[in-house]
Design a protein around this motif. Sequence first.
Motif: not given
Length: 472
Positions: A18-21, A48-49, A57-58, A125-126
Amino acid sequence: MASSRKSSRSRSDLATRVAAQVRTVIRPRDRLLVGLSGGVDSIVLLDALHRIARTLGFHLAALHVNHQLSPNAGRWSVFCRDWCRARGIPFRAVKVRVPRGNSLEAAARAARYAAFAGAAADYVVLAQHQDDQAETVLLQLLRGAGVKGLAAMPIIRSEDRGSRIQGKPRTRSLPQLNPQSSIPNPRIFRPLLDVTRAEIEAYARQRKLKWIEDESNQDVYFQRNFLRHEVLPVLAKRFPAYRATIARSAAHLAEAARLLDEVAAADGMEQLEGGALAVGALRRLPPARARNLMRFFLAGHGVSMPGVERLEEALRQALSARQDARVRVDLGGFDLQRFQDRLHVVPRLAPVRKEYSRRWRGERTLALPELGGVLVMAPSRGQGVGLERLRGGAVTIRLRRGGERLQPDCRRPRRSLKNLLQETGIPPWQRERMPLVFCGQNLVWAPGVGTECAFQAAPGEAAVHPVWDVRA
């Protein structure tokens, strides 16, 4: 011990993937809004987000769409609110009405995506994952979908809703179309498409997360649930890697769909202007490429792709109807119309009475959704409608009722509005919903035509400059 290591690896792999995406898509300070149902998939995604939001930083928030279809819907909304509150994640819930019809699934999805479209975010984000992708491909195959339908769900989907501006009169046709006024929707981002349902559930167990179970997910009356519970378990016994292989096929088809779009863009080059398609572009092409260009054109306006018979009917009418015939093809929530040898996709709006009238009380903008747009009354000086001249009566917004006359050029005589509109090249369906500004019984301004001579501002005079911003 081996089982524990496997679960830990699944959790680590999911979080890392997830972090890589996210790193490949998101920029610092982007606003991410997670569509939070409360089920295990969206809970895992939000968790995860949340773990990487500060590092990358989002800004992160969640939106719960209450479809009001289950007796438990209210409790699910409270669960999502409390889950987010405990982690300091901004949360909002909205209720939607889902019309009953042939497909409750499709209607609920449409209502949900409409809620997402209005969100103040850069990305919605879905939590769709690899199992969902396989189900989608199979459903589309069983419905007889084409290449684009079988490409299923992309990781990123960008959609714009067009807004066309009508202001100063122009001699060229379609003055209402101006791509500079487009208003972007949030993009759809699906970072779990290469993650399986089993990996998601393993992550949730390792993190000791709680989630809700939607009872409708067990109802095999619904097509997706029938595939999930009755068909795919059988398929998995013989083809255990079916999820990854179907996802790979979907990626191949997505590439083919992009190539077809490139062919359509080349075929329509210099023939697609202001959101309209020149009929001549279709006439010059062989049938397969003409259908491809028509699909490309319709998709660009957000039209759900019609079936083969409806598409053929649209092409037949567009190419063979008399030059002076008014072509109108029903495309669900849109009509395909022909004007001046160009095709236009026109959103279908509810009928409006000819006696329609709205009072203007000095607002900078006047939303007129029933007419399909927003009337902007921009302050100006020495241009547009002189404010002092509007003091002679109530300022109202009306529709054409017949017999209106206007003198936009003080050097020429007053003429019928009908003739003036025909000269500007404004399509008939736009004329039917065109907001006209009146002061008392005097027509003051018409979009695409101009301001009545007697109401035009003198040099230096305080004024308003009306602009009709078409949103439909």
